[in-house]
Design a protein around this motif. Structure first.
Motif, short mmCIF file in Angstrom:
data_model
loop_
_atom_site.label_atom_id
_atom_site.label_comp_id
_atom_site.label_asym_id
_atom_site.label_seq_id
_atom_site.Cartn_x
_atom_site.Cartn_y
_atom_site.Cartn_z
N ASP A 43 -80.61 -1.82 -25.71
CA ASP A 43 -81.73 -0.95 -25.18
C ASP A 43 -81.25 0.52 -24.81
O ASP A 43 -81.87 1.59 -24.76
CB ASP A 43 -82.58 -1.49 -24.07
N GLU A 44 -80.17 0.56 -23.94
CA GLU A 44 -79.21 1.53 -23.52
C GLU A 44 -79.02 2.52 -24.87
O GLU A 44 -79.31 3.66 -24.81
CB GLU A 44 -78.01 1.22 -22.91
N VAL A 45 -78.32 1.98 -25.76
CA VAL A 45 -78.25 2.76 -26.89
C VAL A 45 -79.32 3.35 -27.72
O VAL A 45 -79.43 4.55 -27.99
CB VAL A 45 -77.22 1.91 -28.06
N LEU A 61 -74.74 11.51 -32.41
CA LEU A 61 -74.94 10.36 -31.81
C LEU A 61 -75.29 9.14 -32.94
O LEU A 61 -74.54 8.05 -32.84
CB LEU A 61 -76.21 10.44 -30.75
N GLU A 62 -76.17 9.52 -33.76
CA GLU A 62 -76.25 8.37 -34.82
C GLU A 62 -75.05 8.11 -35.64
O GLU A 62 -74.63 7.13 -36.13
CB GLU A 62 -77.62 8.90 -35.81
N LEU A 63 -74.11 9.17 -35.89
CA LEU A 63 -73.18 9.00 -36.49
C LEU A 63 -72.30 8.08 -35.85
O LEU A 63 -71.33 7.18 -36.34
CB LEU A 63 -72.34 10.33 -36.87
N LEU A 64 -71.88 8.50 -34.72
CA LEU A 64 -70.99 7.76 -33.66
C LEU A 64 -71.41 6.38 -33.82
O LEU A 64 -70.47 5.36 -33.75
CB LEU A 64 -70.67 8.50 -32.43
N TYR A 65 -72.59 5.83 -33.47
CA TYR A 65 -72.84 4.68 -33.20
C TYR A 65 -73.27 3.85 -34.32
O TYR A 65 -73.05 2.56 -34.76
CB TYR A 65 -74.39 4.50 -32.32
N GLY A 66 -73.71 4.67 -35.57
CA GLY A 66 -74.17 3.96 -36.49
C GLY A 66 -72.75 3.40 -37.69
O GLY A 66 -72.67 2.71 -38.45
N THR A 67 -71.63 4.20 -37.53
CA THR A 67 -70.34 3.96 -38.15
C THR A 67 -69.31 3.31 -37.61
O THR A 67 -68.37 2.99 -37.95
CB THR A 67 -69.72 5.29 -38.97
N GLY A 68 -69.23 3.48 -36.05
CA GLY A 68 -68.22 3.13 -35.26
C GLY A 68 -67.11 4.08 -35.27
O GLY A 68 -66.07 3.52 -34.78
N SER A 75 -69.72 -0.45 -28.37
CA SER A 75 -70.73 -0.79 -28.51
C SER A 75 -71.29 -1.17 -30.00
O SER A 75 -71.99 -2.09 -30.59
CB SER A 75 -72.03 -0.20 -28.01
N PHE A 76 -70.88 -0.30 -31.04
CA PHE A 76 -70.87 -0.57 -32.21
C PHE A 76 -70.22 -2.01 -32.80
O PHE A 76 -70.93 -2.94 -33.33
CB PHE A 76 -70.20 0.51 -32.96
N GLY A 94 -75.81 4.00 -42.16
CA GLY A 94 -77.10 3.73 -42.22
C GLY A 94 -78.25 4.22 -42.40
O GLY A 94 -78.12 5.70 -42.28
N SER A 95 -79.55 3.90 -42.40
CA SER A 95 -80.69 4.67 -42.68
C SER A 95 -80.88 5.71 -41.47
O SER A 95 -81.15 6.85 -41.78
CB SER A 95 -82.02 3.89 -42.86
N TYR A 96 -80.61 5.25 -40.30
CA TYR A 96 -80.86 6.05 -39.00
C TYR A 96 -80.07 7.25 -39.08
O TYR A 96 -80.53 8.49 -38.94
CB TYR A 96 -80.83 5.25 -37.86
N ALA A 97 -78.62 7.02 -39.44
CA ALA A 97 -77.63 8.15 -39.56
C ALA A 97 -78.22 9.09 -40.52
O ALA A 97 -77.75 10.34 -40.41
CB ALA A 97 -76.18 7.49 -39.48
#
Length: 302
Positions: A114-116, A137-144, A252-253, A184-187
């Motif tokens: 939820d926080e992410v 942000l999407e790159l960092l979380y989406g790919t680790g 988190s990833f 991923g699709s979001y990134a």
């Protein structure tokens, strides 16, 4: 007297080993505390000290001090006794087999899903800077990826990954080691929006072309420090009231992948860890999560 032996040792590390004044001062403080401990137990000669006294000293320190501080003092005591043995002031080193307490393993601070999600949704995607922030942000979380890896990407790296999704996004990690990670699709959506509606505007601010993917408002490649500021601003706007860094998203990833059933070796490859032992720390986070769920949900766990 043990005081004399300590004085000889301090002179030795200062004059013969050439240790810095601050280091010598730290040894002096550690050994003064140690000598006071021994004297309170009636020990006046360095040759009278046994492993029992050293172990008791370590236990006493462990009650009141942090593990890192205790570990440093154990090293001071061990080195002092080694010197005394080599100089013939004692029959041996009673501290040789006494180990400092194990360092507490620091677990990564994973954000909740939820926080992410709130952080990802924080940037204003109607604004050129907001589109850039969302892509970051999407790159960092989406790919680790590490923040240095993302900031080091060029436009060509991403256009290739978008055109050939099966090939993945190629990241250049530590030691020049390259790896491919799925986009991923979001990134992918955030990157396409940024490339079409934001980057051309930011690039126009520069006097010369910069191949970097993520640009600042002067049209130059975004720095790691600026990326850090973007993440903190997004976390604040999302109402996440704890410290959030680029590593928080990377942690988190990994944690969310393992919570979802991903294989540890796969996570290792995605993170670019040379050894699976580095990745295993994330399993401790997941076990803690499983323990919490078990305690809350199982009728005989309470």
């Amino acid at each position: 007297m043990i005081d004399d032996a300590v004085g000889d040792y301090l002179n030795h590390i200062r004059a013969e080993r050439g240790l810095a004044a601050n280091t010598v001062a730290a040894y002096r403080r550690d050994l003064a505390r140690y000598v006071a401990f021994l004297r309170a137990r009636g020990v006046e000669e360095v040759g009278e000290v046994t492993a029992v006294e050293v172990s008791e000293f370590v236990r006493e320190l462990s009650v009141a001090q942090a593990r890192s501080s205790v570990a440093r003092q154990v090293v001071s005591v061990r080195n002092f006794h080694q010197f005394a043995a080599e100089e013939g002031l004692a029959p041996g080193n009673p501290a040789a087999e006494v180990s400092p307490p194990k360092q507490e393993q620091r677990l990564p601070k994973a954000l909740t899903v939820d926080e992410v999600t709130r952080i990802m949704e924080a940037p204003d995607r109607t604004d050129v800077v907001g589109l850039r922030d969302a892509a970051l942000l999407e790159l960092l979380y989406g790919t680790g990826a590490r923040v240095s890896e993302v900031c080091g990407l060029d436009v060509d790296d991403v256009t290739t990954a978008l055109a050939e999704p099966d090939a993945g996004l190629r990241l250049l990690g530590k030691g020049g080691k390259e790896r491919a990670v799925p986009l991923g699709s979001y990134a992918a959506d955030a990157l396409e929006a940024y490339l079409v509606r934001s980057r051309p505007v930011l690039a126009a601010s520069a006097s010369k072309h910069d191949p970097g993917l993520l640009l600042n408002q002067r049209g130059r490649r975004l720095s790691r420090q600026s990326a850090w500021a973007v993440i903190q601003r997004a976390a604040a706007d999302a109402g996440v009231d704890r410290e959030v860094s680029p590593h928080s998203l990377r942690h988190s990833f990994a944690t969310h992948l393992l919570d979802g059933g991903a294989d540890l070796r796969v996570v290792q490859e995605l993170l670019g860890h040379a050894s699976v032992a580095t990745t295993q720390i994330y399993t401790l986070v997941t076990i803690d999560h499983l323990r919490e769920v078990h305690a809350a949900a199982h009728p005989r766990a309470r």
